[in-house]
Scaffold this motif. Structure first.
Motif, PDB file in Angstrom:
ATOM      1  N   GLN A  56     -10.600  -0.547  -2.357  1.00 41.03           N
ATOM      2  CA  GLN A  56      -9.284  -0.736  -1.754  1.00 41.03           C
ATOM      3  C   GLN A  56      -9.301  -0.268  -0.296  1.00 41.03           C
ATOM      4  O   GLN A  56      -8.722  -0.911   0.574  1.00 41.03           O
TER       5      GLN A  56
ATOM      6  N   TRP B  23       0.840  -1.200   0.000  1.00 39.52           N
ATOM      7  CA  TRP B  23       0.000   0.000   0.000  1.00 39.52           C
ATOM      8  C   TRP B  23       0.870   1.243   0.000  1.00 39.52           C
ATOM      9  O   TRP B  23       1.869   1.324   0.708  1.00 39.52           O
TER      10      TRP B  23
ATOM     11  N   CYS C 197      -6.683   6.068  -2.381  1.00 36.03           N
ATOM     12  CA  CYS C 197      -7.072   4.805  -2.986  1.00 36.03           C
ATOM     13  C   CYS C 197      -8.572   4.829  -3.264  1.00 36.03           C
ATOM     14  O   CYS C 197      -9.280   5.711  -2.766  1.00 36.03           O
TER      15      CYS C 197
ATOM     16  N   LYS D 217       1.956   4.636   1.215  1.00 38.33           N
ATOM     17  CA  LYS D 217       1.771   5.277   2.515  1.00 38.33           C
ATOM     18  C   LYS D 217       2.904   6.252   2.776  1.00 38.33           C
ATOM     19  O   LYS D 217       3.986   6.139   2.193  1.00 38.33           O
TER      20      LYS D 217
ATOM     21  N   PHE E 204      -2.384   6.043   4.477  1.00 35.64           N
ATOM     22  CA  PHE E 204      -2.468   5.179   3.305  1.00 35.64           C
ATOM     23  C   PHE E 204      -3.362   5.839   2.267  1.00 35.64           C
ATOM     24  O   PHE E 204      -4.438   6.333   2.590  1.00 35.64           O
TER      25      PHE E 204
ATOM     26  N   LEU F   3      -8.435  -2.585   2.910  1.00 39.18           N
ATOM     27  CA  LEU F   3      -7.318  -2.195   3.765  1.00 39.18           C
ATOM     28  C   LEU F   3      -7.791  -1.958   5.192  1.00 39.18           C
ATOM     29  O   LEU F   3      -7.149  -2.400   6.153  1.00 39.18           O
TER      30      LEU F   3
END
Length: 237
Positions: free
Chosen positions: A186, A163, A182, A165, A179, A190
């Motif tokens: 997603q 991911w 997205c 980040k 993060f 996550l």
């Protein structure tokens, strides 16, 4: 109204808008203390106001209301060890006229023994929503974890490598991982995995809250927050 209808009504979810923060609970929780303002309000003895979405509106401190609601749920006052707004919370308890909570705030008892403290992790999800699509479309999302527990952040960094980040220091020696951006699917995937990872480290969810904002003419921003806590032993210097 028979007993079955009454029982269903008492457990039916009720959503409150407290100063812009949304909370969902049951009618029985709000009426736990009948002599309180909330008890009178949801008994029909006190006038109520609704927001544009039909939620009950109370023009008070929305952030502090999470402690009010948790007390209604458990009849116990549980505050973070670094909590610094006791005077403000006392004013909120006085406004809602919850006498047992007022007594707890006037005679606080330690949450843990002297050699134990509480570690806290904050997880937040920020979603920007298009106002003009039907159904409503999620334009962008991101997740942020904030904590002083550096070992947890190190574990997340090592276990969630795919991911995007970035990390930054925040106030009070805390560190945040963000993060994203997205897409919605997603973010959901996550978030589920992050919450599972955090709870496997011994943390439990203390509370949740939702905050709606409108920043642009064509966008709404919705923030979801989760607070996780676990006890830990103090280390001697």
């Amino acid at each position: 109204m028979d007993n079955g209808d009454w029982g269903h009504r008492m457990t039916t979810p009720v959503t409150l808008n407290v100063g812009g923060h949304l909370y969902t609970t049951s009618l029985s929780t709000l009426q736990r203390y009948p002599d309180s303002m909330l008890g009178a309000m949801f008994r029909g003895d006190f006038p109520t106001t609704r927001d544009s979405r039909g939620n009950y509106f109370i023009d008070r401190d929305g952030t502090l209301f999470r402690y009010i609601l948790n007390f209604l749920r458990t009849s116990e006052l549980t505050l973070p060890l670094d909590f610094t707004e006791t005077d403000l919370l006392r004013k909120e308890a006085d406004f809602y006229q919850i006498e047992p909570l007022i007594q707890c705030l006037n005679d606080p008892k330690p949450l843990y023994p002297p050699d134990i403290f509480e570690q806290v992790v904050e997880l937040s999800s920020t979603r920007k929503l298009s106002k003009y699509s039907n159904p409503v479309a999620v334009i962008i999302t991101q997740l942020t974890i904030t904590t002083k527990v550096h070992a947890l952040l190190e574990g997340i960094s090592n276990n969630f490598t795919k991911w995007n980040k970035h990390m930054m220091d925040t106030r009070d020696c805390q560190v945040s991982f963000t993060f994203g951006p997205c897409d919605y699917h997603q973010e959901v995937s996550l978030r589920v995995h992050l919450m599972d990872y955090i709870m496997k480290q011994g943390f439990t969810i203390r509370n949740t809250r939702v905050h709606h904002m409108s920043e642009r003419a064509n966008e709404n921003t919705v923030e979801h927050h989760w607070t996780f806590c676990r006890p830990a032993h103090k280390v001697e210097d």
